[in-house]
Design an enzyme around this catalytic site. Structure first.
Site, PDB file in Angstrom:
ATOM      1  N   ASP A  74       0.822  -1.203   0.000  1.00  0.00           N
ATOM      2  CA  ASP A  74       0.000   0.000   0.000  1.00  0.00           C
ATOM      3  C   ASP A  74       0.855   1.251   0.000  1.00  0.00           C
ATOM      4  O   ASP A  74       2.083   1.196   0.120  1.00  0.00           O
ATOM      5  CB  ASP A  74      -0.944   0.009   1.209  1.00  0.00           C
ATOM      6  N   ASP A 133      -8.084  -3.245  14.150  1.00  0.00           N
ATOM      7  CA  ASP A 133      -9.473  -3.498  13.750  1.00  0.00           C
ATOM      8  C   ASP A 133      -9.579  -4.673  12.780  1.00  0.00           C
ATOM      9  O   ASP A 133     -10.632  -4.901  12.185  1.00  0.00           O
ATOM     10  CB  ASP A 133     -10.107  -2.248  13.140  1.00  0.00           C
ATOM     11  N   HIS A 143      -7.759  -5.102   9.948  1.00  0.00           N
ATOM     12  CA  HIS A 143      -7.481  -4.849   8.533  1.00  0.00           C
ATOM     13  C   HIS A 143      -6.159  -5.484   8.114  1.00  0.00           C
ATOM     14  O   HIS A 143      -5.246  -5.661   8.920  1.00  0.00           O
ATOM     15  CB  HIS A 143      -7.516  -3.350   8.206  1.00  0.00           C
ATOM     16  N   GLU A 183      -9.892  -1.690   5.186  1.00  0.00           N
ATOM     17  CA  GLU A 183     -10.552  -1.391   6.447  1.00  0.00           C
ATOM     18  C   GLU A 183     -11.850  -2.193   6.593  1.00  0.00           C
ATOM     19  O   GLU A 183     -12.345  -2.775   5.619  1.00  0.00           O
ATOM     20  CB  GLU A 183     -10.859   0.110   6.518  1.00  0.00           C
TER      21      GLU A 183
END
Length: 260
Positions: A67, A136, A138, A143
């Site tokens: 990313d 979370d 990801h 996400e």
């Protein structure tokens, strides 16, 4: 999915790096998927040591970063292009031309995403993808709520992710709101996925990944469907796993011929 529970981050890094070393021994021109963040650092430290002390050779290998932030120039110290270069590429003998990153500064981001996806395909696909996991759940910057079939695209970061990443910047105000990330489907196309996680802060996400339902609310849980996924965690990150003792038993009694 294989769950490997080890004592600390050093052992996690050493074990994950051994999978990379074994791959390069079999296939010197392997394609590596490269993650950033804190979790993969022990892996890169061990790969650098193996290169310096044992001559682990990356000269024919190539790599694709997961990313990149949108809007940061490539030479910004916290761009992932810079981070991958600093944490990994400059510490081994991989050809810099063979280390690819998404272009978060492109004028046409949609086209840049399509070209990056095609570049991975043109390279023959990723042989081994190194992954971390967000608090979370990801992976990459996919996400919660991400399509589990998604490909490289633009994503908006949650405020939790921006807070988590603020430690790399002077303040949270400097953390971009948008990223270009490999999609969940892109990650799932890798032939082997090695996910590493350390610290109690990752315990909830690791539980969701390993023992929770497969859901876009914990994107990493999709790895339950991967044919060759290895999850390597320290004791703290494993602390919420209900079947931790069973995973330890499996790993301790693996056949000697069966690698990661």
């Amino acid at each position: 999915m294989e769950i490997v529970i080890l004592r600390d981050a050093h052992e996690v890094g050493r074990t994950a790096a051994s999978a990379v070393a074994a791959l390069l021994a079999r296939r010197p021109d392997a394609v590596l998927g490269l993650a950033t963040g804190s979790s993969p650092l022990p892996v890169y430290d061990e790969l650098a040591r193996l290169h310096a002390e044992d001559g682990l050779d990356f000269s024919r290998a190539s790599g694709f970063a997961l990313d990149e932030y949108v809007g940061l120039p490539g030479d910004h110290p916290e761009s992932y292009r810079s981070v991958i270069r600093r944490d990994f590429a400059e510490r081994v003998n991989i050809d810099p031309v063979r280390v690819h990153s998404p272009d978060g500064a492109a004028a046409d981001l949609e086209d840049a995403c399509a070209r990056y996806e095609q570049a991975i395909l043109d390279a023959g696909g990723v042989d081994l993808q190194i992954l971390g996991i967000g608090t979370d759940g990801h992976i990459g910057f996919n996400e919660p709520g991400s399509s589990l079939a998604s490909r490289t695209r633009i994503k908006t970061l949650t405020e939790q992710t921006r807070r988590d990443n603020a430690r790399f910047f002077s303040s949270i105000d400097e953390v971009p709101h948008h990223v270009v990330t490999q999609g969940v489907g892109t990650i799932m196309a890798a032939r082997h996925v090695v996910l590493v996680a350390t610290g109690a802060v990752k315990a909830g996400a690791v539980h969701g990944l390993v023992e929770g339902p497969v859901t876009a609310m914990c994107v990493a849980s999709v790895l339950q469907f991967h044919p060759h996924a290895t999850v390597i965690v320290d004791e703290a990150a494993a602390s919420a796993l209900d079947l931790a003792d069973y995973y330890r038993h499996i790993y301790d009694n693996k056949p000697s011929w069966q690698g990661l």
